[in-house]
Design an enzyme around this catalytic site. Sequence first.
Site, mmCIF file in Angstrom:
data_model
loop_
_atom_site.group_PDB
_atom_site.id
_atom_site.type_symbol
_atom_site.label_atom_id
_atom_site.label_comp_id
_atom_site.label_asym_id
_atom_site.label_seq_id
_atom_site.Cartn_x
_atom_site.Cartn_y
_atom_site.Cartn_z
ATOM 1 N N CYS A 187 36.432 45.886 39.382
ATOM 2 C CA CYS A 187 35.543 44.719 39.318
ATOM 3 C C CYS A 187 34.303 44.957 40.173
ATOM 4 C CB CYS A 187 36.292 43.474 39.789
ATOM 5 S SG CYS A 187 35.307 41.957 39.718
ATOM 6 N N VAL A 245 35.334 31.415 52.133
ATOM 7 C CA VAL A 245 34.644 31.256 53.407
ATOM 8 C C VAL A 245 33.736 32.447 53.720
ATOM 9 C CG1 VAL A 245 36.582 32.209 54.735
ATOM 10 C CG2 VAL A 245 34.957 30.666 55.845
ATOM 11 N N ALA A 283 26.263 37.155 46.505
ATOM 12 C CA ALA A 283 27.378 37.013 45.570
ATOM 13 C C ALA A 283 28.390 36.057 46.193
ATOM 14 C CB ALA A 283 28.014 38.375 45.293
ATOM 15 N N MET A 284 28.504 34.861 45.642
ATOM 16 C CA MET A 284 29.330 33.815 46.241
ATOM 17 C C MET A 284 30.591 33.580 45.419
ATOM 18 S SD MET A 284 26.390 31.079 47.394
ATOM 19 C CE MET A 284 27.568 30.129 48.366
ATOM 20 N N CYS A 321 42.568 37.961 40.970
ATOM 21 C CA CYS A 321 42.082 36.660 40.513
ATOM 22 C C CYS A 321 42.720 36.204 39.209
ATOM 23 C CB CYS A 321 40.560 36.670 40.399
ATOM 24 S SG CYS A 321 39.892 37.806 39.157
ATOM 25 N N LEU A 360 30.088 34.243 39.777
ATOM 26 C CA LEU A 360 30.502 34.728 38.466
ATOM 27 C C LEU A 360 31.712 33.961 37.960
ATOM 28 C CD1 LEU A 360 30.252 38.592 39.013
ATOM 29 C CD2 LEU A 360 28.488 36.995 38.245
#
Length: 380
Positions: free
Chosen positions: A120, A31, A26-27, A217, A52
């Site tokens: 989330c 970093v 999951a990117m 976010c 996502l």
Amino acid sequence: MPLDRTPPLNSLGFAKAPADTRVVVAMSGGVDSSVVAAMLAEEGYDVVGVTLQLYDHGAALAKKGACCAGIDIHDARRVAEDMGFPHYVLDYENVFKDAVIDEFADSYLGGATPVPCIRCNERVKFKDLLETAKDLEADCMATGHYIQRMVGENGPELHAAADANRDQSYFLFSTTPEQLDYLRFPLGHLPSKDATRQLAEKYGLRVANKPDSMDICFVPDGDYASVIRKLRPEAAAPGDIVDTEGTVLAHHDGVINYTIGQRRGLGIGGLADPLYVVRLDPDRKEVVVGPKHMLATRTVPVKEINWLGDEPFSSREEWHVAVRVRSTRPPTEAILRPLSDTTAEVELVTAEEGISPGQACVFYDPDSSRIFGGGWIHRG
């Protein structure tokens, strides 16, 4: 006698070669997850990067310092290109709005102080994304969270990160045993964030010096109230600031502008002792204020409990644990008394101030780094 030719476990815990082990990473574009992907790719794993898109891509481009924004998607894609593994972007905007943003708005309007990052992880990343990883026939899914997964006598256990300053256990308490069996957290053992950045430099990642995302976010500037106004325009209804006896002391421009424990910005002067927000009453449109000692409490009602202990939660009348009632506070000694399989009352040995409905209460083993799960604080 036949020889035991079972291959040794690889670094992800599978009895096969890394090249035969598919792992979805999951990117977020930061970093941490980039280092995880690069590390596993260098070790020879069959890495698939997934990012996502959680909210409008065009609007996100200008939101620096927030995860899953447009620039972050670009950064994740560049890491995948540089390290030579496939990368996919999945549009989860509708899922994210339904599962996270709407509840955030409704909870805030209800006088709670929600933690959408936990929801989330629970409802999007470790649910829908995890299922996507399985659809891709991955053996496991890895993330850049600072937390440790250890295998005990009864299976995988959740443990705090080696670096207490980076530990993210508060945000991952709702990880279920089934999810924990599938998840991997390769950074949890690192001594510091500097060690992560050193690895990023080692792999030549262009995100090595990228700043950490500090905000929620979809609230990149930390202004919760402005987001709520956009989502729920009716939320800015004016009302009264009252003391605990109901005496009107001042007026406000919306309950959404206040949080439990707030002292500044109340517009109440001329008093010998400062007043703090001790309760929010959205139905009456009232902000209730009182002296600081009213913020202290020893009894915390908790619901929606996710239990990660070896014995059933309700098998004991009480558990002696350490609990964290806010992400910024260290665990404190407490007695956990089950009321059902998913509800409990927590008695703090030492009273804490500013405990707010909507926050998480996370349970820790007082004698080790293990996390026993947690639940959500409510009014009782």
